[in-house]
Design a protein around this motif. Sequence first.
Motif, mmCIF file in Angstrom:
data_model
loop_
_atom_site.group_PDB
_atom_site.id
_atom_site.type_symbol
_atom_site.label_atom_id
_atom_site.label_comp_id
_atom_site.label_asym_id
_atom_site.label_seq_id
_atom_site.Cartn_x
_atom_site.Cartn_y
_atom_site.Cartn_z
ATOM 1 N N TYR A 176 43.948 8.680 50.952
ATOM 2 C CA TYR A 176 43.104 7.730 50.250
ATOM 3 C C TYR A 176 41.646 8.136 50.421
ATOM 4 O O TYR A 176 41.143 8.247 51.533
ATOM 5 C CB TYR A 176 43.342 6.322 50.777
ATOM 6 N N ASN A 177 40.992 8.365 49.286
ATOM 7 C CA ASN A 177 39.605 8.834 49.312
ATOM 8 C C ASN A 177 38.663 7.670 49.120
ATOM 9 O O ASN A 177 38.762 6.910 48.150
ATOM 10 C CB ASN A 177 39.376 9.889 48.227
ATOM 11 N N ASN A 178 37.749 7.500 50.081
ATOM 12 C CA ASN A 178 36.746 6.444 50.016
ATOM 13 C C ASN A 178 35.388 7.046 50.327
ATOM 14 O O ASN A 178 35.233 8.253 50.502
ATOM 15 C CB ASN A 178 37.069 5.341 51.035
ATOM 16 N N LYS A 179 34.397 6.188 50.389
ATOM 17 C CA LYS A 179 33.085 6.576 50.876
ATOM 18 C C LYS A 179 32.925 5.992 52.277
ATOM 19 O O LYS A 179 33.209 4.816 52.500
ATOM 20 C CB LYS A 179 31.975 6.043 49.971
ATOM 21 N N ASN A 238 32.346 11.504 51.082
ATOM 22 C CA ASN A 238 33.793 11.379 50.899
ATOM 23 C C ASN A 238 34.477 11.236 52.255
ATOM 24 O O ASN A 238 34.166 11.963 53.205
ATOM 25 C CB ASN A 238 34.343 12.600 50.167
ATOM 26 N N ASN A 268 38.365 10.728 53.758
ATOM 27 C CA ASN A 268 39.798 10.676 53.492
ATOM 28 C C ASN A 268 40.527 10.007 54.650
ATOM 29 O O ASN A 268 40.237 10.295 55.817
ATOM 30 C CB ASN A 268 40.358 12.080 53.295
#
Length: 933
Positions: A325-328, A270, A272
């Motif tokens: 915004y949560n991404n990988k 994760n 952010n």
Amino acid sequence: MKLSHVKKTLSILTILLVTLFSANQLFAQSTGKIAGKVIDEKNSETLIGATVSIQGTTSGTATDVEGHYVLSGLQPGKYTVLVRYIGYQSKSISDIEVKADATTPLNITMGQSASQTLNEVVIKATYRQESTSALYAIQKNSVSISDGISSELIRKSPDKNTSDVLKRVSGTTIQDNKFVIVRGLSDRYNTASLDGAPLPSTEPNRKAFSFDIVPSSLIDNIIISKTASPDLPGDFAGGNVQILTKDIPDQNFINFSLGYSYNTQSTFKNFNTGFRSVSDYFGFDDGSRKLVDNFPTTSQIVNKQLGFTQNIQSINSLNNDFGIYNNKALPGQNYQLTVGNVKEIGENKNRFGTTIALTYRNSQNYTPDLIQNFDNYDYHNQVSKFSTNVGALANFAYSFGKNKITFKNLYNRILDDQFTYRTGANTGTSSSDNRFYAYDMLEKALFKSTIEGDHSIGSKNSKIKWNLGFSNVLNDQPDQKKVNYKQTNAGEPYYATVTNLGKENARVFSHLNENIYSGKVDYNVPVNLFTQSTFKAGVSSQYRDRTFNARFLGLVIDQNNQNYDINAILQRPIETLFGPNVIATGVYNLEELSNPTDRYDANSFTNSGYAMLDSKIGENVRIVYGLRVEKFDLKLNTEETNVDQPRVKLDNLDFLPSVNFTYALTDKANLRVAYYRTVARPEFRELAPFAYYDYELLATQQGNPNLHRTLIDNADLRYELYPSAGQIFSVSAFYKHFNGAIEPLIDDPNSSTTITYFNSKSAYVYGFEMEARKTLDFIDANTFFKNTTAYANFSVNKSRVTNPDDGVTRLETTRPLVGQSPYVINAGLLHNELDNKLSINLLFNRLGKRIFYAGGERFSSVYELPRNVLDFQVGYKVLKSKGEIKLSGSDILNQKYNFEYQLDGKPYSPSGGTTFKAYNLGSSYSLSFNYTF
């Protein structure tokens, strides 16, 4: 993206394309070359105009102003080279193998003869013997005590940038992964140059150059001079880092490389982030974070001259996207394209060469739990950092007769976008539990252009070398956003601290621009003094011009507004706290904290002159001695002053003598002794009274206008042994005394800590260094041990600085210098196999605990505790050795970074914990491929 940035990028791409199309002969070559330098075996000075020819043929050439030669158009096979030079014994080197589409490197040493005519006696040597003796001469005959690293060793390490490379050099460490520390002395006591011109400070809050800017693959070599000679700048005490990039290649080539990396703690985890634009991936903010051109002035905001409508319009012109915004996190990426082209012109075989490179790097790193547990704080931070680095290099050089002109250009840009989410308790005066959000984007850019001439004149081959340089440094923080939510009692809601403007609710817009103009001229000529002497003199100038401004803005809620439920707004999540519907109500007012010291401009003018003699006395003694004089003028203005009355003014004239004595104990061993005086001058930021709150340090940084420069007396002793080519054993001892050392001063009696600077009455540092590099064939003569090299460097340092006696009772009367490690260990094993197609490199680094943050009245100093760092690289050449696959691992032990308050060697804190901060960065593994046409 600004139009100027677009034009600059397009111009660099155009140059690259022109070079690509002009290199149409790259794939048509079927012949090879022999290339190298001809040098004096006694002092490694290059010999200009020496005749280098293929024995038994009419094919030949003369060395240029750098002693360089190229024998081109040779069919594959073995050759013998004959070298002649008036006053030197002729030399014949046999068994030189030339391969198609390849350059065979051969540096040649020449010994003086008794007569001044072409000697009839010809000294004979083989290719292997001559390569060995040339390497000996270069290593053994350096003027000063120095250490370095070559491009060959850089290629065999997993290092991606110059800061990674520098930590391999004896006595050198890196702080914050980018700032160099030499002999335990912090970055402010070290200087750096790139292609002969001084490098500026890239940081707004310290005197330091961020070495992660320069990609390692563009480096020809790095030399760190640890003792001064009159021809070097006088403002260093630890080391003078000299970085040289590539100019005229020995042959045409196109090289491309690509690589991807995996971090055990970050990749595919994760990640952010705050607001992001597409241009962030190319190192440029798209402008949406910056203040618009018609944004209200400081005076309008502070004096409350904004009406209802203008207030809302001004707020809406800001980037109010506080979304998370949560991404990988994606794997790290690294791409580079380098083009080299060389062309021989005319019957004299003048050479015109170009080296052009484009680089791109991107990384996304996540720190899940950065702990800050001391005094009243018990914080846990989640940190996501998005970084992009783009760069271009364009070097051009023309060598004709006894002249050479080079034009070198470097542009590099780094965009770091960091999002921090902090939770935890602050049990101080306002006891609370906190949820703190920080959106922190920083842009750094460096443009550097240097034109240099090297000319040989007269029958004595006197040399004139000149250099003109221009650098521009940008450091922008277009919109650092910070907001905190507090919970006073357990079970109660968290309320946003937007009821006032301060360190828990502020938006910082800062801009730093600095232009640096430099020039120098050096002249040297052989003179009839002692056995052999060279007189050298020169002048140089550097002018720096900096402007800095910062604005501290924020949205403050009107608590007296009866039309809206203020508490409900304060409980909104961060994503909607400043939503358009709330702003439209007018419940927020735009406010600004203003101080006349938030903006400053400064300039400095350094003029230098020197004269020196490099004398050989008999067969074994060499003395390099002389005097350097530097005139330094500095002016700094803030808005509370005017140009006629600067806030800070420095005017210094310094006489800096130095002597470097070398005694050749044997053909393979030297004893060196050196004394020299140097200076350390305050940096603009250290003088500027501008105050800046650093939420990561939990402290305010502020300059001291009353600082003055430091005078340093240095002494060195070194024994060095070169048992065989490329191998070394050396031991060194050094001592440095500082008069007025510039050190951080901590003011911490209250809940808010301030870091400023002071001149100590005196300070000293002394130490011991050892370096060894040796093949392991002494264990066993078989091929495995012959192809294995072990190397290590080890240093022990001790320093002491006395805190000021100003009536304040501090915990520490004396302490080590900030950044000084009591010991540093670097070690490694390098093994080659399968006819050098396979290479394995294992690297180890450890440094003793060093002060990261000086102590004050309540708190002792913060020490960075030791950790073991283990790296490796495995490389395998493929596709007829034109391609190479590399598997690298960095920090594979992944030991924790620990920063702890300590007093007298024991953990210390007036209350609560002792951990200033602690975190892991994870291990990184990368796979890369490069191919050369």
